[in-house]
Design a protein around this motif. Structure first.
Motif, mmCIF file in Angstrom:
data_model
loop_
_atom_site.group_PDB
_atom_site.id
_atom_site.type_symbol
_atom_site.label_atom_id
_atom_site.label_comp_id
_atom_site.label_asym_id
_atom_site.label_seq_id
_atom_site.Cartn_x
_atom_site.Cartn_y
_atom_site.Cartn_z
ATOM 1 N N PRO A 41 1.599 -1.132 -0.294
ATOM 2 C CA PRO A 41 0.106 -0.192 0.000
ATOM 3 C C PRO A 41 0.429 1.291 -0.267
ATOM 4 C CG PRO A 41 -0.683 -1.610 1.755
ATOM 5 C CD PRO A 41 0.697 -2.209 1.378
ATOM 6 N N LEU A 42 0.049 2.529 -0.991
ATOM 7 C CA LEU A 42 1.200 3.778 -0.615
ATOM 8 C C LEU A 42 0.842 4.237 0.942
ATOM 9 C CD1 LEU A 42 -0.414 5.671 -3.865
ATOM 10 C CD2 LEU A 42 2.120 4.431 -3.485
ATOM 11 N N ALA A 56 -6.015 10.445 -5.592
ATOM 12 C CA ALA A 56 -7.679 9.569 -5.547
ATOM 13 C C ALA A 56 -7.330 8.841 -6.921
ATOM 14 C CB ALA A 56 -8.174 10.712 -6.336
ATOM 15 N N ALA A 58 -4.496 7.515 -7.790
ATOM 16 C CA ALA A 58 -3.304 6.180 -7.418
ATOM 17 C C ALA A 58 -4.260 5.516 -6.588
ATOM 18 C CB ALA A 58 -2.146 6.177 -6.928
ATOM 19 N N LEU A 59 -5.264 5.537 -5.828
ATOM 20 C CA LEU A 59 -5.860 5.228 -4.941
ATOM 21 C C LEU A 59 -6.785 3.953 -5.795
ATOM 22 C CD1 LEU A 59 -6.871 6.825 -1.958
ATOM 23 C CD2 LEU A 59 -5.890 4.231 -2.239
ATOM 24 N N GLY A 60 -7.271 4.859 -6.999
ATOM 25 C CA GLY A 60 -7.873 4.263 -7.791
ATOM 26 C C GLY A 60 -8.280 3.249 -9.342
ATOM 27 N N GLY A 61 -6.746 2.160 -7.900
ATOM 28 C CA GLY A 61 -6.052 1.344 -8.640
ATOM 29 C C GLY A 61 -5.189 2.135 -10.304
ATOM 30 N N LEU A 62 -4.572 3.347 -10.126
ATOM 31 C CA LEU A 62 -4.079 3.652 -11.343
ATOM 32 C C LEU A 62 -2.398 4.388 -11.475
ATOM 33 C CD1 LEU A 62 -6.904 5.352 -12.963
ATOM 34 C CD2 LEU A 62 -5.982 3.101 -14.187
ATOM 35 N N ARG A 63 -1.720 3.308 -10.490
ATOM 36 C CA ARG A 63 -0.728 4.261 -9.859
ATOM 37 C C ARG A 63 0.275 4.107 -10.865
ATOM 38 N NH1 ARG A 63 1.982 0.878 -5.148
ATOM 39 N NH2 ARG A 63 0.014 1.207 -3.395
ATOM 40 N N SER A 64 0.478 3.146 -12.524
ATOM 41 C CA SER A 64 1.044 3.037 -12.938
ATOM 42 C C SER A 64 0.861 5.396 -14.399
ATOM 43 C CB SER A 64 0.960 2.101 -13.773
ATOM 44 O OG SER A 64 0.246 1.951 -13.980
ATOM 45 N N VAL A 65 -0.303 5.159 -14.066
ATOM 46 C CA VAL A 65 -0.800 6.200 -14.730
ATOM 47 C C VAL A 65 -0.178 7.106 -14.331
ATOM 48 C CG1 VAL A 65 -1.911 8.122 -15.938
ATOM 49 C CG2 VAL A 65 -2.417 5.397 -15.678
ATOM 50 N N LYS B 79 -9.174 1.292 -17.569
ATOM 51 C CA LYS B 79 -9.995 1.681 -16.296
ATOM 52 C C LYS B 79 -11.211 2.751 -16.403
ATOM 53 C CE LYS B 79 -8.921 0.599 -11.646
ATOM 54 N NZ LYS B 79 -7.571 -0.441 -11.059
ATOM 55 N N HIS B 227 -11.568 0.888 -2.669
ATOM 56 C CA HIS B 227 -9.467 0.641 -2.556
ATOM 57 C C HIS B 227 -8.646 1.280 -1.536
ATOM 58 C CE1 HIS B 227 -10.150 0.491 -7.041
ATOM 59 N NE2 HIS B 227 -9.153 0.115 -7.365
ATOM 60 N N ASP B 231 -6.102 -0.284 3.210
ATOM 61 C CA ASP B 231 -5.115 0.183 4.030
ATOM 62 C C ASP B 231 -5.847 0.989 5.616
ATOM 63 O OD1 ASP B 231 -3.916 -0.402 1.144
ATOM 64 O OD2 ASP B 231 -4.026 2.192 0.811
ATOM 65 N N ASN B 266 -6.106 -5.000 -8.660
ATOM 66 C CA ASN B 266 -4.462 -3.422 -9.129
ATOM 67 C C ASN B 266 -3.365 -4.413 -9.901
ATOM 68 O OD1 ASN B 266 -6.526 -1.607 -8.108
ATOM 69 N ND2 ASN B 266 -4.773 -0.753 -6.277
ATOM 70 N N ASP B 269 -1.152 -2.527 -12.824
ATOM 71 C CA ASP B 269 0.064 -2.534 -12.279
ATOM 72 C C ASP B 269 1.168 -3.318 -12.614
ATOM 73 O OD1 ASP B 269 -0.396 0.686 -12.111
ATOM 74 O OD2 ASP B 269 -1.210 0.185 -10.231
#
Lengths: 295, 309
Positions: A41-42, A56, A58-65, B79, B227, B231, B266, B269
């Motif tokens: 987790p971040l 938000a 990144a939390l939405g599952g788009l860390r790579s973006v 997505k 999400h 955490d 996720n 990623d």
């Protein structure tokens, strides 16, 4: 059924289903983490530094973006020579995507090469402060890359970059660390021949590792593709350094294809020696080769 | 005989009836011109294809990074589209049927409400699936093109510098791993699974909500909570051991029981980073998604079953 009673029943049913799915989710999560398909987790610091919107996303599952866009932003910091900001940005980027070698490599390159040199040449600071900053950024670049290697231990590109950084004469070198990194890179089986040769070059510069370096040099010399100028010259130097070294004529024959080649290569080796490779006996060999040529 | 026929036609989840409702929903959504989005997506993919990374360390360090950038941008858009679309479409469905009075006509016939709800969600999911499939196709074509281009460039570069065959093979493997692999298709499927769950959540909310906007906002909130809750649970577990208050810990536990853990999806990623997606992971996520979709649909039916219009 009354609306509110229905909603309460709904929540009760959700809780009941939750008790069933919770251990199931935990097991799937553990499996995915085991397969490295889920990142840790971040942490709070990363969330704060990327801001609310990116957080938000990144939390939405788009860390790579988010990481991709931060990489572009970091490039702007590089163009503006804003090194403090750039360092923060790369810390965030690797927190978002810890398994992308490119980010570790680029971040370390920016710190150890660009930020270090730019700080050394920044005339707004007095000379001692510039030198201190120069050293600080080189050490930061090394530390950053070492963290990258810890995260991705089998990645030959990172190991090779670490070897280069530790083995560069102008970067406060540590040749033992450099040789170890190149060796690990080579032992992954994925690296180029260059990594094996670079391992030899670093080993030859380590205190008291002459014998080890000589053995490695001899092994590498067997393959034609490794017989590049630097390797031939360095092997020649190490052979010359031996207590019971063979006569110079024999060694020239062993390490070079001809006297003319040997003379040309040794002269270049001596004059272009920015990386402080050993040059014991090179002058003597050059003189000998010249005398032979004049005969 | 007639009574027996009537009993048969009133039986729940008749595939033919559900299919008719699903196809009607699909057509209804297509008429809303959602596929126009695909042209925007095509532009994004083509633009991302021309994105270059700063080059500092020779081409061998750059190629894989470029493919990752391309994939992360496109997957992000896919997505975003899937989640926004599934929430908006599902939240709109019931109010629109009420507004058009289609709902009254359907419910006046011997159509069980469960069939109606299942047909509706199936129609939305079919559209999301088709859209993702088209985007995936486009993405795969562009990614293949870029991967082949890189392979030719970098392998000829490596050969010219006399790399060993092992090193060339390893470079080839690394580049191919970042191209259009089965893991990449698995990640797109994970996006679909996540959309299916959030769609089912939106369906549940729309059965008791009186406003479309409320359903949309709440669905997005649940998406974020989904999400965040894992955490938060970890954080409060750690602080509970250090003596934090029991109320927050209990609330977090309740949240994690009620809401789905979207973090499990996720995996995209990791796939973007080139880590292969296992069949086991796909099966587990499919099973979990199926559980959620069935659960939320049944709960929607529970609320919707005696709702008066």
């Amino acid at each position: 059924m009354k609306f509110y009673r229905k909603i309460i029943t709904l929540f009760a049913l959700l809780l009941l289903a939750g008790t069933v799915k919770k251990p199931w989710e935990a097991a799937i999560g553990a499996d995915l983490r085991h397969d490295k398909l889920l990142s840790e987790p971040l942490n709070l610091t990363t969330r704060e530094s990327i801001g609310q919107t990116s957080s938000a996303v990144a939390l939405g599952g788009l860390r790579s973006v988010v990481a991709s866009f931060w990489n572009i932003r970091a490039y702007t910091s590089f163009e503006e020579s804003n090194w403090v900001k750039l360092e923060d940005q790369y810390e965030t980027i690797v927190a978002l995507q810890p398994h992308t070698a490119y980010y570790w490599d680029t971040g370390s390159w920016h710190l150890a090469y660009n930020a270090a040199v730019s700080s050394r040449e920044n005339e707004n600071f007095p000379a001692p402060r510039r030198e201190a900053l120069h050293r600080t950024y080189i050490n930061k670049g090394k530390a950053f890359l070492e963290r990258g290697v810890k995260n991705m231990p089998g990645n030959w590109i990172l190991l090779s970059s670490l070897g280069r950084l530790h083995g560069t004469a102008s970067k406060y070198p540590d040749y033992e660390k450099s040789a170890a990194a190149y060796q690990q890179a080579w032992e992954t089986g994925k690296a180029r021949n260059f990594e094996a040769r670079a391992w030899f070059y670093s080993l030859a510069r380590c205190e008291g590792k002459d014998r080890e370096a000589l053995h490695l040099g001899r092994a590498l010399f067997i393959a034609d593709k490794n017989r590049v100028d630097t390797l031939c010259c360095l092997l020649f130097v190490l052979e010359m350094r031996q207590k019971n070294a063979r006569p110079i004529e024999e060694l020239v024959k062993l390490c070079f294809t001809s006297h003319a080649d040997a003379l040309r290569m040794l002269e270049v080796y001596k004059t272009n020696n920015a990386e402080n490779l050993p040059i014991t006996g090179v002058d003597h060999a050059i003189e000998w080769l010249k005398s032979v040529q004049n005969k | 005989m007639t009574s027996q026929n009537s009993k048969t036609s009133n039986r729940w989840l008749q595939p033919r009836r559900v299919t008719v409702i699903a196809m009607h929903t699909f057509t209804q959504l297509v008429r809303m011109k959602v596929f126009y989005f695909l042209s925007v997506f095509a532009l994004i993919v083509i633009a991302a294809n021309f994105l270059d990374l700063p080059q500092f360390n020779g081409p061998e360090a750059i190629g894989v990074g470029e493919l990752q950038m391309l994939k992360s941008t496109c997957m992000g858009v896919m997505k975003l589209f899937a989640v926004v679309f599934v929430i908006a479409a599902t939240a709109l469905l019931l109010p629109k049927d009420v507004e058009d009075r289609t709902l009254y006509t359907i419910l006046a016939k011997p159509v069980p409400r469960l069939d109606y709800l299942v047909g509706k969600i199936a129609g939305v999911l079919l559209l999301v699936f088709v859209s993702l499939l088209l985007m995936d196709l486009l993405m795969t074509v562009v990614l293949s093109f870029r991967t082949n281009h890189l392979l030719v460039d970098q392998l000829s570069w490596a050969e010219a510098r006399g790399w060993t065959q092992e090193a060339i093979d390893s470079e080839r493997r690394d580049i191919i791993a970042q191209g259009p692999t089965w893991s990449f298709q698995g990640a797109v499927f994970a996006i679909f699974l996540q959309s299916a769950i959030i769609g089912a959540v939106a369906l549940l909310l729309s059965t008791f909500s009186t406003s479309t906007l409320f359903t949309i906002i709440l669905s997005f909130l649940i998406y974020l909570i989904g999400h965040f809750q894992a955490d938060a649970a970890d954080y409060y577990k750690a602080t509970a051991e250090a003596g934090s208050n029991a109320f927050t810990t209990t609330m977090t536990k309740l949240l994690s029981l009620i809401f789905p853990n979207f973090q499990l999806f996720n995996v995209i990623d990791a796939v973007i980073e080139g880590i292969p997606m296992t069949m086991n992971a796909i099966i587990s996520l499919t099973g979990l998604s199926l559980f959620y979709v069935v659960l939320y649909t049944m709960l929607s039916w529970f609320v919707f079953s005696d709702k008066e219009f």
